[in-house]
Motif scaffolding. Sequence first.
Motif, short mmCIF file in Angstrom:
data_model
loop_
_atom_site.label_atom_id
_atom_site.label_comp_id
_atom_site.label_asym_id
_atom_site.label_seq_id
_atom_site.Cartn_x
_atom_site.Cartn_y
_atom_site.Cartn_z
N GLY A 93 -2.51 11.80 -13.48
CA GLY A 93 -3.60 11.95 -13.00
C GLY A 93 -5.00 10.93 -13.25
O GLY A 93 -5.63 10.57 -12.61
N GLU A 94 -4.58 10.36 -15.01
CA GLU A 94 -5.35 9.89 -15.91
C GLU A 94 -5.73 8.00 -14.91
O GLU A 94 -7.09 7.36 -14.67
N LEU A 95 -4.73 8.00 -13.84
CA LEU A 95 -4.36 6.47 -13.42
C LEU A 95 -5.31 6.12 -11.70
O LEU A 95 -5.21 5.61 -11.53
N ASP A 96 -5.37 7.83 -11.08
CA ASP A 96 -5.99 7.86 -10.25
C ASP A 96 -6.90 6.91 -10.06
O ASP A 96 -6.75 6.30 -8.73
N SER A 97 -7.83 6.71 -10.32
CA SER A 97 -9.23 5.97 -10.09
C SER A 97 -8.88 4.42 -9.74
O SER A 97 -9.09 3.82 -9.20
N TYR A 98 -7.75 3.62 -10.91
CA TYR A 98 -7.25 2.45 -10.30
C TYR A 98 -6.03 2.30 -8.98
O TYR A 98 -6.18 0.97 -9.18
N TYR A 99 -5.34 3.67 -9.20
CA TYR A 99 -5.58 3.22 -7.64
C TYR A 99 -5.70 3.18 -6.99
O TYR A 99 -5.00 2.74 -5.68
N GLN A 100 -6.76 3.76 -7.05
CA GLN A 100 -7.92 3.57 -5.72
C GLN A 100 -8.23 2.97 -5.28
O GLN A 100 -9.32 2.11 -4.69
N ILE A 101 -8.87 2.17 -6.43
CA ILE A 101 -9.52 0.69 -6.37
C ILE A 101 -9.04 -0.55 -5.70
O ILE A 101 -9.09 -1.26 -5.12
N VAL A 102 -7.42 -0.47 -6.04
CA VAL A 102 -5.90 -1.81 -5.73
C VAL A 102 -6.38 -0.99 -4.65
O VAL A 102 -6.29 -2.23 -3.05
N MET A 103 -6.32 0.61 -3.91
CA MET A 103 -5.56 1.13 -2.48
C MET A 103 -7.30 -0.21 -1.45
O MET A 103 -7.24 0.09 -0.52
N ASP A 104 -8.22 1.14 -1.87
CA ASP A 104 -9.55 0.23 -1.64
C ASP A 104 -9.59 -1.61 -1.11
O ASP A 104 -10.49 -1.39 0.32
N ARG B 25 1.23 -1.38 -0.15
CA ARG B 25 -0.19 0.33 0.01
C ARG B 25 0.91 0.99 0.32
O ARG B 25 0.78 2.00 -1.03
N GLY B 26 1.91 1.56 0.82
CA GLY B 26 2.89 2.07 0.94
C GLY B 26 3.13 2.76 -0.56
O GLY B 26 3.44 3.57 -0.81
N PHE B 27 3.91 1.36 -1.24
CA PHE B 27 4.18 1.48 -2.63
C PHE B 27 3.09 2.50 -4.21
O PHE B 27 3.93 3.08 -4.62
N LEU B 28 2.30 1.77 -3.95
CA LEU B 28 0.57 2.55 -4.32
C LEU B 28 0.80 3.25 -3.84
O LEU B 28 0.49 5.12 -5.22
N GLN B 29 1.10 4.15 -3.04
CA GLN B 29 0.66 5.73 -3.02
C GLN B 29 1.92 6.84 -3.90
O GLN B 29 1.78 7.59 -3.77
N LEU B 30 3.34 5.99 -2.93
CA LEU B 30 4.12 7.00 -3.76
C LEU B 30 3.96 6.71 -5.16
O LEU B 30 3.96 7.56 -6.24
N MET B 31 3.73 5.29 -6.15
CA MET B 31 3.27 5.48 -7.40
C MET B 31 2.30 6.14 -8.01
O MET B 31 2.09 6.59 -8.96
#
Length: 570
Positions: A379-390, A367-373
């Motif tokens: 910005g268009e990838l924020d939604s994907y990162y948010q799904i993985v973090m959720d 989760r920490g590395f996902l936040q750094l990435m």
Amino acid sequence: MLDAVKDILLQILSASSFIFLFQWWLDQSHIIRRNRQFPDDQALLIICCAISITLCTIFSTTLFGVVYLNLAILPAYIGILYGNFRSGISLAAFFMLCTALFSVPPGIGNMVVNIGVLMFPLLFGFVRPFKKGKIIQKIGVLWAVLAPSMLFIVLVPKMKGRNIYETLSADTLLVTLYLFITIMLGGLFIFCIETAWDKLQIKEQMKGISEKFKLESEKLQQITDAVQLNIMSMDDSGYVTELNEFMLKLIHRHYPELTRETIMSQPAGQLFRKYIDEQTYSRLENIVRSKQRTNAKITCATSTYQIYTEPLPQDSGIPGGIVMIVKDLTEEAKLRSELDNVERLTLVGQMAAGITHEIRNPMAVVRGFLQLMREKSPGELDSYYQIVMDELDRANAIINDFLSLAQTRVSDKEMVQLHLIVEELSPLIWADANLRGQSIELRLNPSLLLLMLNVREIKQLVLNLARNGMEAMDPKGVLTLETRVNEDRVELMIKDTGGGISTSQIENLFVPFFTTKNHGTGLGLSLCLSIAERHNGKIAVESQEGVGTVFTVSFPFEKEENAATTRLLK
């Protein structure tokens, strides 16, 4: 001569009448005994002797006009010896009265001779040793007073000059025979009385033994009925002779139509024939036939039984049947199987708890590395990162619930009022309800008694149940939280106005990983139950489809402990 023989026989019958009457009355069992000396029988004997004296005296006569013929002396002497002093005096007086009225020839002198008055002092003096003596001694005592009296009666005519003994004639032989018969009859009468009393005593003893045996049998039957063992006895042919209530209930489990009488009219093997295979039946039949001590386990239908057998020896030592004790192992086998499963599940749970604890560390790193990435990505990838973090957060929540459910440590508790915990949580619950468009209704009792609770765990329980209720309702739904005292328990009721839960689902609500939600973990209610049980509490569920559901959490309390704690707080 013939007339003299008839008179003697009539006297013998009259004198014997008291023996027949006494024996007949004893055989009728009309006597109520008060002690071992048979006082009622003695009173009856005196009455029978009086009747015999009357008959003998009425039929009294003289042999050849010389020797007085009256065998009333036999029942008179016997009655005096067997009776007490008062009854003896009464019987002697009655004997004298009858002789005075009917004696032949009449006269005071003849009466004194014919009844042997001179022997009465000796007769009464022999009463005590007579009663203490054995049968031979009693006969000897009677002969000691009877022989002189009879000799005196027979020899009186010679004293008066009417001698019939000068020549050895038939008359002399008949008088001598009369004397001998009288003395022998006295001994025979004593023997008959003693034999009758011995039989009566034996009968009484046998009756007592029989009653005692019956009482002991009833006690034994009560004991076997009270002992929670299935007991049955069989004869040499394998037929049931007796069984207790527990065995009867066990048989009714397989054959509800059979009665005790029907069971006891057939071989024991037939009782299990329908539900066991041929091999097991042969084994059971061999156990009964061998009449030896055995210990075997059989399966009958879906039940498992342990069978113990023990031979019943007769007096000669030859086996006289067999007793069988059947122990139902069905529940024990199920419990053993469940315990084995629990042990395996406990081991799996401990392993899973350790594994899940170790999984959290790499998940935190991911989760920490996902936040750094996410910060360095477009910005268009924020939604994907948010799904993985959720999803990572959701997995972490599941792990937290599982660890909370699996923990076995003792929680720290303190004295606190339940409604204060609910009041602290009410802003958080209100906030969740506002987001859903729902409302909260609090009915808290401020006078609740203090309880030993772990505040953190109780907050988790209340939040889980409240959020479950809100998730089950549509917008505009109402969630009610109520606290109250019900007898010796403090209750928290969480009521929703959702769609309700079906009966089949209620049975599995607290089973781990069972859920009615689309994205639920199935651990929330299991965790709530675990928390309640750690506080000696219970959770009850009432639900009606289309109306809503009520979860009632109850905690026990001690009034004395509350009173002492309240005084300390003051």
